[in-house]
Design an enzyme around this catalytic site. Sequence first.
Site, mmCIF file in Angstrom:
data_model
loop_
_atom_site.group_PDB
_atom_site.id
_atom_site.type_symbol
_atom_site.label_atom_id
_atom_site.label_comp_id
_atom_site.label_asym_id
_atom_site.label_seq_id
_atom_site.Cartn_x
_atom_site.Cartn_y
_atom_site.Cartn_z
ATOM 1 N N HIS A 263 0.806 -1.212 0.000
ATOM 2 C CA HIS A 263 0.000 0.000 0.000
ATOM 3 C C HIS A 263 0.846 1.272 0.000
ATOM 4 O O HIS A 263 0.316 2.373 -0.110
ATOM 5 C CB HIS A 263 -0.962 0.013 1.200
ATOM 6 C CG HIS A 263 -0.304 0.178 2.525
ATOM 7 N ND1 HIS A 263 -0.039 -0.871 3.377
ATOM 8 C CD2 HIS A 263 0.133 1.283 3.179
ATOM 9 C CE1 HIS A 263 0.533 -0.424 4.478
ATOM 10 N NE2 HIS A 263 0.657 0.888 4.380
ATOM 11 N N ASP A 291 -0.391 -7.476 0.743
ATOM 12 C CA ASP A 291 0.176 -6.161 1.060
ATOM 13 C C ASP A 291 1.698 -6.255 1.021
ATOM 14 O O ASP A 291 2.362 -6.273 2.052
ATOM 15 C CB ASP A 291 -0.311 -5.668 2.427
ATOM 16 C CG ASP A 291 -0.013 -4.192 2.645
ATOM 17 O OD1 ASP A 291 0.476 -3.536 1.701
ATOM 18 O OD2 ASP A 291 -0.269 -3.696 3.758
ATOM 19 N N GLY A 370 3.417 5.705 9.190
ATOM 20 C CA GLY A 370 4.798 5.841 8.739
ATOM 21 C C GLY A 370 5.621 4.593 8.972
ATOM 22 O O GLY A 370 6.702 4.426 8.405
ATOM 23 N N SER A 372 4.622 1.578 8.189
ATOM 24 C CA SER A 372 4.286 0.568 7.186
ATOM 25 C C SER A 372 5.507 0.144 6.386
ATOM 26 O O SER A 372 6.338 0.968 5.993
ATOM 27 C CB SER A 372 3.239 1.104 6.223
ATOM 28 O OG SER A 372 1.954 0.979 6.761
ATOM 29 N N SER A 387 2.108 -4.246 7.881
ATOM 30 C CA SER A 387 0.990 -3.929 7.003
ATOM 31 C C SER A 387 0.130 -2.817 7.594
ATOM 32 O O SER A 387 -0.004 -1.746 7.022
ATOM 33 C CB SER A 387 0.135 -5.168 6.749
ATOM 34 O OG SER A 387 -1.029 -4.839 6.015
#
Length: 533
Positions: A263, A291, A370, A372, A387
């Site tokens: 993402h 993801d 942030g 991720s 994720s």
Amino acid sequence: MSTLGRPSMSHRHVIVTGCLLAATVLAPAAVPVAARPPAAQAAAAQAVTARIPAGPAGPAGPVGPPVTGAPSEGMLRALQRDLGLTREQVQARLLNETRLAPVEVKLRRRLGARFGGSWFTGKTAGALVVATTSAADIPAVVAAGARAEVVGASLYELTMLKRRLDAAMASHGHGGSVRYVDVRGNRIVVLSATPTATVNLAKAAGMDTEKVVVVASSERPRPLYDLKGGDPYYIGVTSRCSVGFAAIDATDPAERGFVSAGHCGEQGSLTNGFNRAPQGVFQGSSFPIDDYAWITVNENWTPTPAVDDGGGGVVPVAGARVAIEGASVCRSGSTSDFHCGVVRQRDASVTYPQGAVFGLTRTDACAEPGDSGGAFIAVDQAQGVTSGGSGGCGVGGVGGVTYFQPVGEILTTYGLALVTIAPVPPLAPDTCAGFPNTSTGTLATGRSAYLPRGPRYRRSVAGTRSACLKGPEGGDFDLYLQKWNGASWSTVATADGPAPDERITHTGTAGYYRYRVTATAGSGAYTLGFRAP
């Protein structure tokens, strides 16, 4: 709590949080090694790679080499803080998790279709529980060193039930925000803000009412990126995510980069590094459903087998063996720094506002926007990339639940090999063999020696340092790696178990290093073998 039917016993739904740091595994070759991400390592050419084979959801056995060396100081401190343990308990927990992992693999294979799941119990993970659908397996489970539990459904049966549940409910407004297999309860759990409507939906779909439990929950997972900018890598002008693990193309090693969350960017999106210098491009990206993403980097960036530990050091990456449920795990991210928790459930399905993602692992580690894409690591084994989650880190690193995309699926999808450290040579019976440098001496109880002596502790380049200590039988000798910080020597890695023999592996920046050998208990001769980058 709402249930479908009447399960054989009641269960509580408890959400506990822990926190992990952003894994920064790339450093620009032209940038000073003291920058925020882990340093680029001149010894990267010594790194080995481990190809992750395809397989079903859940651990299929160990992948990559066994645990090497002692955990970094940053990891030890984070585990103490986030799990509420003493240093001794943390060390015992990591040893137990490492010791019992092969037992789990052996029993999983032996039980086959009767295998009902496995998990650690106790503050120090002192016991491994293995579930089976047949009481006849109990003697074999106990003989292997685990506790046996007889359950009504196998893990395969639960997994198939969850897939049918996902197909019926993932896209429905009342289908619940999270669905996962609870191996401890031998059931499927659905977290929902509208439990009554979710129960009715599951019944209408013909779900097994004895194996599905709906739990009222305010958990609202969301992808963990932000639009404020920061560290360590940027997509476009404002979006920021965290680097996961360094990897190379298994068929073309010249193609190098890192894995992260899907993402964070679409295929073709350009990235800039923590210093805003041009970095790379998204070669592949999948979100939702999965993801994950694969980002290749330019020649100014060097992939390294390391994860930032939040304490000025790094955690080396040695492989990708899947951690057992209940095992401790740490996350590294560019917003919330380095924190730890435990693996709660595997094969979780999460419904984000953008759509459902399947096959995630659920942890009680916290995260913030942030984070991720950042690395999840267990001791020195890569687990996955961050994720999303719900809640936040709060005071003391507590306040949310975080999900990660398992790294094995990413590597298999894109045909990648993880960048890992070279394995530490094993200890010989009477000496530290296989190391290019050795020092010997004798110590009395309470005394220390600093090695290497004289001009040999000179400045060394960035990279991985490894050492082994062989002490006298019956004694307790400890080993410390120290670095000169400009004013004094600071300890950057520790091996202080209760035995006479210790080993250390540490990946760090360039500088002046030395080893300290301490006779904590007992006296006698010792041998130190060590290798510098």
